[in-house]
Scaffold this active site. Structure first.
Site, short mmCIF file in Angstrom:
data_model
loop_
_atom_site.label_atom_id
_atom_site.label_comp_id
_atom_site.label_asym_id
_atom_site.label_seq_id
_atom_site.Cartn_x
_atom_site.Cartn_y
_atom_site.Cartn_z
N LYS A 292 74.07 59.01 26.67
CA LYS A 292 74.20 58.05 25.57
C LYS A 292 74.46 58.77 24.25
CE LYS A 292 71.27 54.71 27.95
NZ LYS A 292 70.64 53.39 27.80
N ASP B 219 68.10 45.04 31.24
CA ASP B 219 69.38 45.62 31.64
C ASP B 219 70.35 44.59 32.19
OD1 ASP B 219 68.85 48.26 30.91
OD2 ASP B 219 67.61 48.55 32.69
N PHE C 101 65.00 55.81 23.28
CA PHE C 101 63.77 55.94 24.04
C PHE C 101 64.14 55.97 25.52
CE2 PHE C 101 59.63 55.30 21.80
CZ PHE C 101 60.13 55.46 20.52
N ASN D 151 60.53 41.95 30.13
CA ASN D 151 59.73 43.09 30.60
C ASN D 151 58.43 43.17 29.82
OD1 ASN D 151 60.19 44.81 28.17
ND2 ASN D 151 62.31 44.56 28.84
N LYS E 282 66.78 22.56 33.52
CA LYS E 282 65.76 23.25 34.32
C LYS E 282 66.17 23.22 35.81
CE LYS E 282 61.00 23.10 35.72
NZ LYS E 282 59.91 22.19 36.02
N LYS F 278 69.70 60.78 29.80
CA LYS F 278 69.97 59.71 28.81
C LYS F 278 70.46 60.31 27.50
CE LYS F 278 67.18 56.23 30.92
NZ LYS F 278 65.91 55.57 31.09
N1 CTP Z 1 69.10 50.50 25.80
C1 CTP Z 1 70.00 49.76 25.08
N2 CTP Z 1 70.67 48.74 25.69
C2 CTP Z 1 70.46 48.47 27.00
C3 CTP Z 1 69.53 49.22 27.73
C4 CTP Z 1 68.86 50.25 27.11
O1 CTP Z 1 70.20 50.02 23.90
N3 CTP Z 1 71.11 47.48 27.55
C5 CTP Z 1 68.40 51.61 25.13
C6 CTP Z 1 66.92 51.41 24.96
O2 CTP Z 1 66.63 50.78 23.73
C7 CTP Z 1 66.40 52.83 24.99
C8 CTP Z 1 67.39 53.54 25.90
O3 CTP Z 1 68.55 52.73 25.93
O4 CTP Z 1 66.50 53.44 23.71
C9 CTP Z 1 66.92 53.81 27.28
O5 CTP Z 1 66.43 52.64 27.85
P1 CTP Z 1 65.81 52.64 29.31
O6 CTP Z 1 65.42 51.23 29.68
O7 CTP Z 1 64.78 53.72 29.44
O8 CTP Z 1 67.01 53.13 30.19
P2 CTP Z 1 68.30 52.44 30.72
O9 CTP Z 1 69.45 52.86 29.88
O10 CTP Z 1 68.09 50.99 30.86
O11 CTP Z 1 68.48 53.17 32.11
P3 CTP Z 1 67.60 53.04 33.48
O12 CTP Z 1 67.42 51.58 33.71
O13 CTP Z 1 68.48 53.69 34.48
O14 CTP Z 1 66.34 53.79 33.27
#
Ligand code: CTP
Length: 399
Positions: free
Chosen positions: A342, A280, A324, A211, A290, A338
């Site tokens: 969490k 995610d 975050f 990302n 490859k 969240k």
């Molecule tokens: N996070 C994490 N591990 C993951 C995904 C997210 O620890 N596999 C943590 C990120 O570091 C951040 C928080 O979760 O502190 C929220 O991440 P964000 O990408 O905003 O949300 P998601 O949990 O991925 O949810 P969504 O995709 O539905 O927004």
């Protein structure tokens, strides 16, 4: 307090004498460091008489009479022994050196070795002050959390009228006192575990899913925590940033590696900040070779990666947990979800995507969402400044 007064080579150098006098009168111990340029405008003896202390004029001078080696490393000692670094007047040259980390004289090496508050009072010709190069250097220095005492408007030595005059001594002294008051040691004794940057989930040996996270917010948090006296464990995904020198860094690539690194250090942490933008999903079966474009299979099967933050929030804990939320819409609503889902103590919600996105940007504008229902908006500011607002709340949570 013990203050280093750096004097650089501008016509306003003589005004630093009055400044030194006022700071001494306020009860401070002043060590003056002069650049070669400054000596063209004012003699060290003036400062030595006003401060009652030896004036440092050169990196390899005989400042330490006993040995050349001890004088060569004296800047480290001076950095350690002082509470604040003030540079007045600060020329365009010294701003550029500080901004870019050049270290070719005592003052610029001292700056790199110094981790306390820095106050800069620039003075130069108005056209120089408005030049893009100077503006950019000033922005970098502000971004590092340094206080800039803006030059005043008025008649300049070069015969023009405009902004560039060294600010009045009273204003500079006020900025120094303010910075000393705000000098923070409120994270001494804390071990702060910060995750930063993106993760990369391999598709095959040459491709990955990731990302737009640059890691700048996480690195700014690391810098701010160190400046406030914390020990920092930085678990970083792949980014193009130099980590702060005193951070203990572990580099990772994938979410699984990030999870392992976080849990390996968890027993040491008093605060955990999950700033990383974890991917995610990961490809279910990364190919060992490859994938050729002639491959018949064009569909990438994805499986979820571990949610590190959710795992950290699960069950009893003896550390403060900050997550975050990166959102493109419904910022507050999703952030609250969240926070609950969490089980964090605080969520830092930032908007990503489109104009003003937090990703890949130098600045950020966030909403701090707390368990007690309180939300605290932090206006757009350099990420280093936003980091301090986040720690202000973390300190309150710890009380
Ligand atoms: N996070 C994490 N591990 C993951 C995904 C997210 O620890 N596999 C943590 C990120 O570091 C951040 C928080 O979760 O502190 C929220 O991440 P964000 O990408 O905003 O949300 P998601 O949990 O991925 O949810 P969504 O995709 O539905 O927004």
């Amino acid at each position: 307090m013990r203050i280093v007064l750096g004097v650089t080579g501008g016509i306003a150098a003589y005004k630093a004498a009055e400044l030194a006098r006022q700071l001494v009168r306020n009860g401070h111990e002043i060590t003056v460091v002069m650049t070669k340029g400054a000596e063209e405008f004012i003699r060290p003896l003036t400062f030595a008489s006003l401060t009652g202390r030896k004036v440092i004029t050169d990196l390899f001078s005989s400042a330490s009479p006993d040995a050349t080696l001890s004088s060569a490393v004296e800047h480290i000692g001076v950095a350690r022994e002082h509470d604040l670094l003030l540079v007045a007047p600060a020329t365009a040259d010294v701003l550029a050196k500080f901004a870019h980390g050049l270290a070719d004289d005592f003052l610029s090496t001292l700056y790199l070795a110094f981790d306390g508050p820095v106050v800069l009072a620039p003075a130069m010709n108005d056209r120089m002050w408005s030049h893009a190069a100077v503006r950019e250097n000033v922005a970098v220095l502000r971004g590092r959390g340094h206080a800039l005492v803006e030059p005043g408007d008025g008649y300049l030595a070069c015969g023009t009228v405009g902004p560039g005059r060294l600010a009045e001594s009273e204003k500079i002294v006020a900025a120094v006192e303010d910075a000393l008051r705000k000098r923070r040691t409120d994270l001494v004794g804390q071990t702060i575990l910060i995750t930063a940057g993106p993760t990369r989930e391999p598709v095959d040996p040459v491709r990955y899913i990731s990302n737009r996270s640059s890691g700048k917010m996480g690195y700014a948090l690391a810098e701010a925590a160190l400046a406030r006296g914390a020990r920092v464990l930085l678990v970083s995904g792949p980014v193009n940033l130099q980590p702060p020198a005193r951070a203990e860094v572990e580099q990772v690539q994938t979410a699984a590696e990030m999870r392992d690194a976080v849990f390996a250090h968890l027993f040491e942490a008093t605060v955990v900040i999950k700033c990383a933008a974890v991917a995610d999903f990961r490809p279910a079966t990364p190919s060992a070779q490859k994938i050729k474009k002639t491959s018949a299979d064009r569909t990438l099967e994805l499986v979820p990666v571990p949610d590190i933050l959710a795992e950290l929030g699960d069950g009893p804990r003896n550390f403060i947990l900050v997550g975050f939320a990166a959102e493109t819409e419904n910022l507050l609503d999703y952030a609250r979800r969240k926070l609950e889902g969490k089980n964090c103590d605080m969520i830092v919600a930032n908007r990503v995507g489109g104009d003003g996105s937090a990703f890949e940007s130098e600045s950020n504008e966030v909403l701090l969402v707390l368990r007690n229902g309180e939300t605290i908006p932090v206006d757009r500011a350099p990420k280093r400044v936003v980091a301090d607002h986040i720690f202000d709340q973390i300190v309150k949570l710890g009380k």
